[in-house]
Write a protein that holds these residues in place. Structure first.
Motif, short mmCIF file in Angstrom:
data_model
loop_
_atom_site.label_atom_id
_atom_site.label_comp_id
_atom_site.label_asym_id
_atom_site.label_seq_id
_atom_site.Cartn_x
_atom_site.Cartn_y
_atom_site.Cartn_z
N SER A 2 0.85 -1.18 0.00
CA SER A 2 0.00 0.00 0.00
C SER A 2 0.89 1.24 0.00
O SER A 2 1.86 1.30 0.77
CB SER A 2 -0.88 -0.02 1.25
OG SER A 2 -1.68 1.11 1.30
N CYS A 5 2.58 3.37 3.14
CA CYS A 5 2.48 2.57 4.37
C CYS A 5 3.89 2.25 4.84
O CYS A 5 4.66 1.61 4.12
CB CYS A 5 1.68 1.30 4.13
SG CYS A 5 1.75 0.18 5.55
N CYS A 8 4.73 -1.49 4.96
CA CYS A 8 4.94 -2.04 3.61
C CYS A 8 6.33 -1.65 3.10
O CYS A 8 7.00 -2.46 2.44
CB CYS A 8 3.87 -1.54 2.64
SG CYS A 8 2.30 -2.41 2.79
N HIS A 47 -0.45 -6.36 3.08
CA HIS A 47 -1.02 -5.17 3.71
C HIS A 47 -2.46 -5.44 4.13
O HIS A 47 -3.36 -5.47 3.30
CB HIS A 47 -0.97 -3.96 2.76
CG HIS A 47 -1.54 -2.72 3.41
ND1 HIS A 47 -0.81 -1.89 4.23
CD2 HIS A 47 -2.80 -2.21 3.39
CE1 HIS A 47 -1.58 -0.92 4.67
NE2 HIS A 47 -2.80 -1.09 4.18
N HIS A 98 -1.31 -0.80 9.38
CA HIS A 98 -0.89 -2.08 8.79
C HIS A 98 -0.81 -3.02 9.99
O HIS A 98 -0.02 -2.77 10.92
CB HIS A 98 0.46 -1.91 8.08
CG HIS A 98 1.00 -3.16 7.44
ND1 HIS A 98 1.50 -3.18 6.14
CD2 HIS A 98 1.14 -4.41 7.92
CE1 HIS A 98 1.91 -4.40 5.85
NE2 HIS A 98 1.71 -5.17 6.93
ZN ZN Z 1 1.17 -1.79 4.66
#
Ligand code: ZN
Ligand code: AMP
Length: 112
Positions: A2, A5, A8, A47, A98
Motif C-alpha cells: 500500500s 504505508c 509495507c 497489507h 498495517h
Molecule cells: Zn502496509
C-alpha cells in the motif's frame, strides 16, 4: 503493498528496520520507540490495515503470527513471559494502519 504505508516499506526493504525474523509471510522487527526494554512487532507482509480488516482467508496467517510470538519472545530473552498488544483503529490507538502485534517485556508491566 500500500502506498505510503511505513510497514509495507519495511517489508519491501525501502526503509531500514532492526529485523529479528523474516519468512515468506511474516516479518518481525524492533519498535523504533520502545515502550519496554524489549519491544518488537510481528507484521504480516500482506497489507492488512487492521485486525478489523482481516478476513476468514487470513485465519492461518493470524494463527502463525500468534504462534511466532512466544518463539521470538524467547529469542529476545523474555523467559518470564511477555505482553501482546494489537491496537485496532482510531479507538484502539492504532497509528500505523498495517496490522501488527506488539510484543513487549523485560520490565515491570502494570497489570491490566
Ligand atoms: Zn502496509
Ligand atoms: P500502533 O499504535 O499499534 O499503530 O503502533 C505503531 C508502532 O510502530 C509504534 O509503537 C511506533 O513506535 C512504531 N513505528 C513507527 N515507525 C516505525 C519504524 N520505522 N520502525 C519501527 N517501528 C516503528
Amino acid at each position: 503493498m500500500s502506498d505510503n504505508c511505513i510497514f509495507c516499506k519495511i517489508v519491501a526493504g525501502e526503509i531500514p528496520a532492526r529485523k529479528i525474523f523474516e519468512d515468506s509471510d511474516l516479518i518481525a522487527f524492533h519498535d523504533i520507540h520502545p515502550a519496554a526494554p524489549v519491544h518488537f512487532m510481528i507484521v504480516p507482509k500482506e497489507h492488512i490495515a487492521s485486525l478489523a480488516d482481516a478476513h476468514a482467508r487470513h485465519e492461518a496467517l493470524l494463527g502463525r503470527m500468534l504462534l511466532l510470538a512466544p518463539i521470538l519472545a524467547k529469542d529476545q530473552g523474555l523467559n518470564d513471559g511477555f505482553r501482546t498488544i494489537i491496537n485496532t483503529g482510531k479507538g484502539g490507538g492504532q497509528e500505523v494502519m498495517h496490522l501488527h502485534i506488539h510484543i513487549i517485556g523485560g520490565g515491570n508491566l502494570r497489570a491490566l
